[in-house]
Design a protein around this motif. Structure first.
Motif, short mmCIF file in Angstrom:
data_model
loop_
_atom_site.label_atom_id
_atom_site.label_comp_id
_atom_site.label_asym_id
_atom_site.label_seq_id
_atom_site.Cartn_x
_atom_site.Cartn_y
_atom_site.Cartn_z
N GLY A 158 10.17 141.64 -2.19
CA GLY A 158 11.40 141.69 -1.41
C GLY A 158 11.81 140.31 -0.92
O GLY A 158 10.96 139.49 -0.58
N TRP A 214 13.39 139.22 2.12
CA TRP A 214 13.69 139.83 3.40
C TRP A 214 14.81 139.09 4.13
O TRP A 214 14.82 137.86 4.17
CB TRP A 214 12.42 139.86 4.26
N ASP A 268 16.02 143.36 7.91
CA ASP A 268 14.69 143.72 7.45
C ASP A 268 13.62 143.50 8.51
O ASP A 268 12.43 143.71 8.24
CB ASP A 268 14.33 142.93 6.19
#
Length: 316
Positions: free
Chosen positions: A171, A173, A178
């Protein structure tokens, strides 16, 4: 009599048709109809190994299950087969190691995952006996509800054009989206990582060494030594937040570093295996927020390739 046989055949046609669909779309490639499978399920990996056993294997839980095997081969200079699977306990790891020793008389090398999470009596999953029965019995596989659900899911994804592939735990972020929990709490780490230790607490409470399974590991290590199989026991890295929030409150670092690790080093000398400890003694300097997908699993883009290089260079 002929009419009875015809009627029986008609009744069996739907079953035969379903079996053909099942064999064509079940994601574990149990019947070997496809060159490979992206499934990381234990049945898929064990079946593939049983069909083509190679000389080098990786055994462990999900932290060792997601290696890019092309990178592993490039770094080590040798081809490996990955038999690690999600949630594998120490008991299951030893079961798989013993099974591999039985399956392949030409086995040369094993990487075996171990950690504070798997050596405790509070986690002792036992699925190998059921898996072995399924490996040896196609009917048991065909009539298993879980594998039928897997097949129907795979078929649905194929019809919807969803691409197949292995697990991606990665990911990029974004702040603050997030880093904000459902209740509005803003964490210093991305939410998946910050909240991960809470899921481990039930296994950390009452933490104690699983002496029975450690003894079985020693027996398996002795079998490797007798067979000339090179065994490397690996303790994978964990994020700092797991150390501080899940391990330290229950005294796990002291028990690991004062009780298990000295014994493990002694066993390594006696049984002739290597120990690579990235969990306590040689913790990599990872940026938790960037290189861990959660507290246990390295980000498959930003963290795992770095550790893969380190691990298989250290194995040599």
């Amino acid at each position: 009599m002929k009419n009875i046989l015809k009627k029986a055949a008609l009744l069996l046609l739907p079953v035969a048709a379903y079996f053909c669909v099942f064999a064509a779309f079940e994601p574990n490639n149990y019947f070997g109809l496809r060159p490979e499978t992206y499934s990381e399920a234990p049945i898929a990996r064990l079946k593939a190994y049983g069909q083509a056993p190679g000389p080098r294997v990786i055994i462990g839980d999900s932290r060792l299950a997601h290696f890019d095997m092309q990178q592993v081969e490039a770094v080590s200079g040798r081809a490996w087969q990955n038999l690690a699977f999600g949630g594998a306990s120490l008991r299951e790891g030893v079961d798989v190691l013993n099974w591999v020793l039985e399956q392949n008389p030409d086995l040369e090398e094993v990487v075996f995952g171990l950690s504070f999470y798997t050596v405790t009596k509070t986690y002792d999953a036992d699925r190998m006996s059921t898996l072995q029965k399924t490996l040896d019995n196609p009917l048991a596989y065909f009539f298993n509800l879980e594998y039928n659900v897997n097949m129907l899911t795979a078929l649905s994804e194929r019809l919807r054009g969803v691409p197949g592939g292995g697990s991606e735990e990665t990911g990029d972020w974004s702040w603050p989206a997030d880093y904000t929990g459902p209740d509005g709490t803003v964490y210093p780490l991305h939410t998946r990582l910050a909240t991960y230790p809470a899921a481990l607490l039930s296994r950390c409470q009452g933490w104690a060494l699983n002496e029975e399974q450690l003894a079985r590991l020693c027996t398996a290590a002795a079998a490797c030594r007798a067979r000339g199989v090179r065994l490397t026991v690996v303790l994978p890295p964990m994020a700092d937040v797991v150390l501080t929030e899940a391990c330290e409150p229950y005294g796990i670092p002291r028990q690991m570093q004062q009780e298990l690790l000295p014994r493990l080093q002694g066993w390594s000398l006696f049984y002739g295996f290597q120990v690579l400890d990235y969990e306590w003694a040689d913790r990599p300097a990872f940026n938790d927020d960037k290189q861990f997908f959660d507290g246990f699993h390295l980000d498959t883009t930003y963290g795992l390739p770095v550790w893969t290089e380190q691990l298989f260079t250290d194995i040599g």
